[in-house]
Write a protein that holds these residues in place. Structure first.
Motif, PDB file in Angstrom:
ATOM      1  N   THR A  49      29.865  51.034  44.971  1.00  0.00           N
ATOM      2  CA  THR A  49      28.794  50.086  44.683  1.00  0.00           C
ATOM      3  C   THR A  49      27.495  50.692  45.187  1.00  0.00           C
ATOM      4  N   ASN A  50      26.673  51.186  44.256  1.00  0.00           N
ATOM      5  CA  ASN A  50      25.487  51.972  44.618  1.00  0.00           C
ATOM      6  C   ASN A  50      25.861  53.142  45.529  1.00  0.00           C
ATOM      7  N   GLY A  51      27.025  53.726  45.240  1.00  0.00           N
ATOM      8  CA  GLY A  51      27.455  54.907  45.969  1.00  0.00           C
ATOM      9  C   GLY A  51      28.219  54.639  47.236  1.00  0.00           C
ATOM     10  N   VAL A  52      28.411  53.374  47.590  1.00  0.00           N
ATOM     11  CA  VAL A  52      29.155  53.021  48.801  1.00  0.00           C
ATOM     12  C   VAL A  52      30.569  52.602  48.414  1.00  0.00           C
ATOM     13  N   CYS A  53      31.568  53.269  48.968  1.00  0.00           N
ATOM     14  CA  CYS A  53      32.960  52.945  48.678  1.00  0.00           C
ATOM     15  C   CYS A  53      33.320  51.624  49.344  1.00  0.00           C
ATOM     16  N   LEU A  54      33.614  50.602  48.533  1.00  0.00           N
ATOM     17  CA  LEU A  54      33.972  49.282  49.052  1.00  0.00           C
ATOM     18  C   LEU A  54      35.375  48.902  48.589  1.00  0.00           C
ATOM     19  N   THR A  55      36.096  48.187  49.446  1.00  0.00           N
ATOM     20  CA  THR A  55      37.455  47.747  49.145  1.00  0.00           C
ATOM     21  C   THR A  55      37.425  46.349  48.549  1.00  0.00           C
ATOM     22  N   VAL A  56      38.098  46.177  47.425  1.00  0.00           N
ATOM     23  CA  VAL A  56      38.144  44.887  46.735  1.00  0.00           C
ATOM     24  C   VAL A  56      39.012  43.912  47.530  1.00  0.00           C
ATOM     25  N   THR A  57      38.426  42.788  47.942  1.00  0.00           N
ATOM     26  CA  THR A  57      39.169  41.780  48.702  1.00  0.00           C
ATOM     27  C   THR A  57      39.466  40.528  47.877  1.00  0.00           C
ATOM     28  N   ASP A  58      38.795  40.377  46.762  1.00  0.00           N
ATOM     29  CA  ASP A  58      39.046  39.275  45.839  1.00  0.00           C
ATOM     30  C   ASP A  58      38.465  39.695  44.505  1.00  0.00           C
ATOM     31  N   LEU A  59      38.988  39.159  43.403  1.00  0.00           N
ATOM     32  CA  LEU A  59      38.489  39.561  42.092  1.00  0.00           C
ATOM     33  C   LEU A  59      38.803  38.526  41.032  1.00  0.00           C
ATOM     34  N   GLY A  60      38.057  38.640  39.934  1.00  0.00           N
ATOM     35  CA  GLY A  60      38.292  37.814  38.760  1.00  0.00           C
ATOM     36  C   GLY A  60      38.055  38.652  37.524  1.00  0.00           C
ATOM     37  N   ASP A  61      37.933  38.021  36.379  1.00  0.00           N
ATOM     38  CA  ASP A  61      37.764  38.762  35.120  1.00  0.00           C
ATOM     39  C   ASP A  61      36.463  39.553  35.090  1.00  0.00           C
ATOM     40  N   ASN A  62      35.434  39.054  35.743  1.00  0.00           N
ATOM     41  CA  ASN A  62      34.140  39.745  35.674  1.00  0.00           C
ATOM     42  C   ASN A  62      33.423  39.811  37.028  1.00  0.00           C
ATOM     43  N   PHE A  63      34.207  39.795  38.117  1.00  0.00           N
ATOM     44  CA  PHE A  63      33.589  39.912  39.436  1.00  0.00           C
ATOM     45  C   PHE A  63      34.589  40.478  40.441  1.00  0.00           C
ATOM     46  N   TYR A  64      34.063  40.956  41.561  1.00  0.00           N
ATOM     47  CA  TYR A  64      34.904  41.327  42.696  1.00  0.00           C
ATOM     48  C   TYR A  64      34.147  41.039  43.978  1.00  0.00           C
ATOM     49  N   CYS A  65      34.889  40.886  45.055  1.00  0.00           N
ATOM     50  CA  CYS A  65      34.307  40.662  46.374  1.00  0.00           C
ATOM     51  C   CYS A  65      34.688  41.810  47.292  1.00  0.00           C
ATOM     52  N   ALA A  66      33.835  42.089  48.248  1.00  0.00           N
ATOM     53  CA  ALA A  66      34.104  43.138  49.223  1.00  0.00           C
ATOM     54  C   ALA A  66      33.434  42.772  50.536  1.00  0.00           C
ATOM     55  N   ASP A  67      34.075  43.137  51.639  1.00  0.00           N
ATOM     56  CA  ASP A  67      33.494  42.908  52.958  1.00  0.00           C
ATOM     57  C   ASP A  67      32.708  44.147  53.370  1.00  0.00           C
ATOM     58  N   VAL A  68      31.485  43.939  53.836  1.00  0.00           N
ATOM     59  CA  VAL A  68      30.602  45.034  54.231  1.00  0.00           C
ATOM     60  C   VAL A  68      30.327  44.910  55.729  1.00  0.00           C
ATOM     61  N   SER A  69      30.704  45.938  56.481  1.00  0.00           N
ATOM     62  CA  SER A  69      30.562  45.885  57.940  1.00  0.00           C
ATOM     63  C   SER A  69      29.112  46.076  58.369  1.00  0.00           C
ATOM     64  N   ALA A  70      28.843  45.717  59.611  1.00  0.00           N
ATOM     65  CA  ALA A  70      27.494  45.887  60.167  1.00  0.00           C
ATOM     66  C   ALA A  70      27.093  47.355  60.172  1.00  0.00           C
ATOM     67  N   GLU A  71      28.059  48.246  60.421  1.00  0.00           N
ATOM     68  CA  GLU A  71      27.779  49.679  60.436  1.00  0.00           C
ATOM     69  C   GLU A  71      27.356  50.166  59.058  1.00  0.00           C
ATOM     70  N   THR A  72      28.053  49.689  58.008  1.00  0.00           N
ATOM     71  CA  THR A  72      27.695  50.067  56.640  1.00  0.00           C
ATOM     72  C   THR A  72      26.312  49.542  56.273  1.00  0.00           C
ATOM     73  N   ILE A  73      26.022  48.314  56.675  1.00  0.00           N
ATOM     74  CA  ILE A  73      24.709  47.729  56.398  1.00  0.00           C
ATOM     75  C   ILE A  73      23.614  48.568  57.040  1.00  0.00           C
ATOM     76  N   LYS A  74      23.863  49.020  58.279  1.00  0.00           N
ATOM     77  CA  LYS A  74      22.860  49.774  59.021  1.00  0.00           C
ATOM     78  C   LYS A  74      22.612  51.153  58.415  1.00  0.00           C
TER      79      LYS A  74
END
Length: 220
Positions: free
Chosen positions: A44-69
């Motif tokens: 996602t914009n070059g950041v490898c994220l793990t899918v934690t929830d999904l649907g037909d046209n969406f997905y969710c991912a948890d982003v840590s404070a370290e990744t945000i920084k």
């Protein structure tokens, strides 16, 4: 692993603050989600994220404070557009270069010059990763595999054709836009390899007499 060839554009539709972390929801009408499962990776914009929830046209991912920084996620809001690429399969065509999805630093678009057939983008990289950026080498900008056309100190230049502008978020870039940068992994390994046997030694902190002698600052 990824290739830096963007598959679709997405939109951040929800940002749930969970203390120090956030849960991100990305929606896309064009990303094929039929073969995506929980636990899969999506750049996602070059950041490898793990899918934690999904649907037909969406997905969710948890982003840590370290990744945000360490990435441009600190600047993203609901409605922000993002480049999307699913993890590469062994049978996929390798169209870009080796991309891990681990951002090395955040750069800034410093100049945009329009030409008849392409647009010239200049990006200023953080000082600490400038040494890994080479003329005609590969670099990942917000998940896009690109060729460096010119280097001037910590700044580098890219020639972007209309197709790339249309298929990625680069068409929205302005001077001052923050971008995720990932340098070519081969440059990282080469730097480590050149250390030779010294690679096994603990990292030195600060400057001592031995360092000064080794680097010619003290006479023998």
């Amino acid at each position: 692993m990824f290739t830096g060839i963007i598959e679709a554009l997405g939109t951040i539709t929800k940002l749930d603050n969970r203390g120090t972390d956030i849960r991100l929801t990305v929606s896309s009408q064009t990303l094929d989600m039929s073969d995506v499962a929980l636990g899969d990776s999506i750049a996602t914009n070059g950041v490898c994220l793990t899918v934690t929830d999904l649907g037909d046209n969406f997905y969710c991912a948890d982003v840590s404070a370290e990744t945000i920084k360490l990435t441009g996620f600190a600047h993203y809001t609901t409605g922000s557009k993002v480049n999307l690429e699913k993890a590469m399969r062994p049978t996929d065509r390798f169209g870009g270069h080796i991309v891990s999805g681990h951002v090395d630093g955040v750069g800034t678009v410093s100049n945009i010059i329009k030409h008849a057939e392409y647009i010239e983008f200049w990006v200023k990289a953080p000082q600490e990763i400038a040494k890994y950026i080479a003329h005609k080498g590969s670099i990942t900008v917000d998940g896009i595999s690109l060729t460096v056309n010119e280097v001037n100190g910590a700044e580098f230049m890219l020639w972007i054709i209309p197709h790339t502008l249309k298929e990625t978020i680069m068409g929205n870039y302005k001077v001052g836009t923050a971008v995720n940068l990932e340098v070519d992994v081969i440059a990282r390994y080469l730097e480590r390899l050149m250390l030779g046997d010294k690679a096994a030694e603990p990292a030195k902190k600060g400057i001592d007499m031995a360092f000064l002698a080794e680097n010619g600052f003290l006479k023998k």
